[in-house]
Design an enzyme around this catalytic site. Sequence first.
Site, mmCIF file in Angstrom:
data_model
loop_
_atom_site.group_PDB
_atom_site.id
_atom_site.type_symbol
_atom_site.label_atom_id
_atom_site.label_comp_id
_atom_site.label_asym_id
_atom_site.label_seq_id
_atom_site.Cartn_x
_atom_site.Cartn_y
_atom_site.Cartn_z
ATOM 1 N N ASP A 283 -26.811 -70.800 -42.906
ATOM 2 C CA ASP A 283 -26.452 -69.315 -43.442
ATOM 3 C C ASP A 283 -25.104 -68.482 -43.124
ATOM 4 O O ASP A 283 -24.533 -69.221 -42.190
ATOM 5 C CB ASP A 283 -27.580 -68.543 -42.708
ATOM 6 C CG ASP A 283 -28.863 -69.027 -43.242
ATOM 7 O OD1 ASP A 283 -29.326 -69.799 -44.246
ATOM 8 O OD2 ASP A 283 -29.928 -67.950 -43.081
ATOM 9 N N ASP A 284 -24.861 -67.395 -43.809
ATOM 10 C CA ASP A 284 -24.123 -66.568 -43.051
ATOM 11 C C ASP A 284 -22.541 -66.980 -43.683
ATOM 12 O O ASP A 284 -21.625 -65.915 -43.435
ATOM 13 C CB ASP A 284 -23.960 -66.072 -41.661
ATOM 14 C CG ASP A 284 -25.339 -65.161 -41.545
ATOM 15 O OD1 ASP A 284 -26.068 -65.168 -42.227
ATOM 16 O OD2 ASP A 284 -25.487 -64.656 -40.229
ATOM 17 N N HIS A 334 -27.319 -65.447 -50.050
ATOM 18 C CA HIS A 334 -27.738 -64.718 -48.829
ATOM 19 C C HIS A 334 -27.533 -63.343 -48.893
ATOM 20 O O HIS A 334 -27.189 -62.669 -47.910
ATOM 21 C CB HIS A 334 -27.411 -65.470 -47.655
ATOM 22 C CG HIS A 334 -27.732 -65.134 -46.214
ATOM 23 N ND1 HIS A 334 -29.159 -65.097 -45.835
ATOM 24 C CD2 HIS A 334 -27.494 -65.107 -45.151
ATOM 25 C CE1 HIS A 334 -29.362 -64.821 -44.964
ATOM 26 N NE2 HIS A 334 -28.305 -64.637 -44.120
ATOM 27 N N HIS A 338 -25.454 -58.956 -46.239
ATOM 28 C CA HIS A 338 -26.189 -58.994 -45.484
ATOM 29 C C HIS A 338 -27.015 -57.974 -44.966
ATOM 30 O O HIS A 338 -27.304 -57.532 -43.806
ATOM 31 C CB HIS A 338 -25.683 -59.811 -44.253
ATOM 32 C CG HIS A 338 -26.208 -60.801 -43.430
ATOM 33 N ND1 HIS A 338 -27.087 -60.018 -42.452
ATOM 34 C CD2 HIS A 338 -26.533 -61.736 -43.397
ATOM 35 C CE1 HIS A 338 -27.740 -61.244 -41.806
ATOM 36 N NE2 HIS A 338 -27.456 -62.409 -42.448
ATOM 37 N N HIS A 426 -26.326 -71.711 -38.817
ATOM 38 C CA HIS A 426 -25.302 -70.575 -39.330
ATOM 39 C C HIS A 426 -23.915 -71.217 -39.675
ATOM 40 O O HIS A 426 -23.485 -71.926 -38.709
ATOM 41 C CB HIS A 426 -25.238 -69.372 -38.480
ATOM 42 C CG HIS A 426 -26.713 -68.709 -38.514
ATOM 43 N ND1 HIS A 426 -27.669 -69.029 -37.590
ATOM 44 C CD2 HIS A 426 -26.884 -67.649 -39.280
ATOM 45 C CE1 HIS A 426 -28.474 -68.160 -38.045
ATOM 46 N NE2 HIS A 426 -28.361 -67.432 -38.938
HETATM 47 ZN ZN ZN Z 1 -28.005 -64.215 -42.072
#
Ligand code: ZN
Length: 477
Positions: A283-284, A334, A338, A426
């Site tokens: 993620d991210d 995603h 955020h 991540h």
């Molecule tokens: Zn995230």
Amino acid sequence: MKKPHILWLCRLLVLTLLFGVGMTSAASAQESFAASAQEYFAQSKSSQTAGEAQQLISDQNPLPYAVEYPVIGNDAIDAQVKAAAMQLVSDYQTLYADAQAAAAEVSRPKQAAYLMASYTSFQTEEGLYNVVFQETYGEAGSETSFTKYHVFVYDLSTGEPFTWEDLFRPSYQEKAADYVTSYFAADEDTACRLFGGTQALSAERGWYDSFAVSDSDIVFYFDKYSILPASCGAPTVIVPRDVFSGSYLTDPEEVEPEQPAADSQNSSRIIDPNKPMVALTFDDGPSRGATNRILDTLEKYGVVATFFDVGYRVESYPEVVQREKALGCEIGSHSYDHKDFTTLTAAQIQADHNKTNAVFQKVLGETPTLFRPPYGSYNATVRQNSPYAIVTWSVDTLDWKSRNADSVLAEIRKEGSLDGKVVLMHGIYDSTAQAVEQLVPSLLEQGYQLVTVSEMIQYRLGETPAQGKVYQYSDFR
Ligand code: ZN
């Protein structure tokens, strides 16, 4: 994500004022040198976002000094930073050697000069550690003070200094010169006229060796009185990284044509539904450093993962997302930046998805099937207003918390069998990329097939991921 560079530059300006005006008079006064040193060290605290501060202080006349430098826990780098701090002191002592010699003749020497130096420190996502010393020195009681920057950039993964040659192709000089020259040329303030006109900043002059790297910008530092009159202080020029696009060298493979080997590897990838399978997810991201390092590992072993990318970062690093796709990985959304989607209205959720999809469409020529809500947090409104299947995970590595490769591996080991599971990591931490370098070969050795999340849903749940449907913890056990 945060944008620290604006903040620390503002603080640098505050420091410049402090050093330039306040410290001259403070140093000339007969008050405690050490006390005034502590006072201004305190001013720079908030812009020291990497490392622990250490101090070199002497209040001995005739040449008292106070220098602060950071220690970050990397022995090779810390030794170089400390040596740089000690160099400031010895250069100062050499400069005022006459005063020192004269003072040796008397029993109670007076203060002859002063040196104060503090620093700004920060780290980029790709693991570059920046230390910017700012020193101010001069004769005690004099109106004239000198301000100089000493900028150091290190690669935390190698412990080596990071230079222009590591960062840019030879054309960087012209690009930097063009930007900085037009920056000053646009300044109407006649007080800040460049010495020697705008030609003074030409590429050949070597003005551009003093730079720091933030996640979004390259910052150039110019000593006081080097290119502008003293009244203009010691200027910094922030140049967005985009200005250098096409000349970046940190990821040499990025500028090479895409490897046909990767595609053929993936088209020949055969999944055996009867053998154990696990889906790694990141993620991210994307990020230039950590994501590319993860992709290097996936490419090396000819395996795939799923990246839940954040829209605004896809805009910043389109080439990294394109590499994810070229390697056969799945790319999910995603969100754009955020936000916690359970705090948004239906209209806000839709607007966020539209904005994110437009970015994916532009960069990849397609939009994602999967959406992992930030923080894994969703409700009925999110479900009803998301044009994707919603996916969470079943194994949490807590990599964002530990920032430690061994802890990440230990969390995964604790899980026992990984068959059918979706692992959350991540794509922006170097520690995670480091863990992946050990994890992937170890999974392959244990006989796991690495699959994408959509493949996991297809092979283990017998479904094609459907809009508005949620796949979560209990689905991936
Ligand atoms: Zn995230």
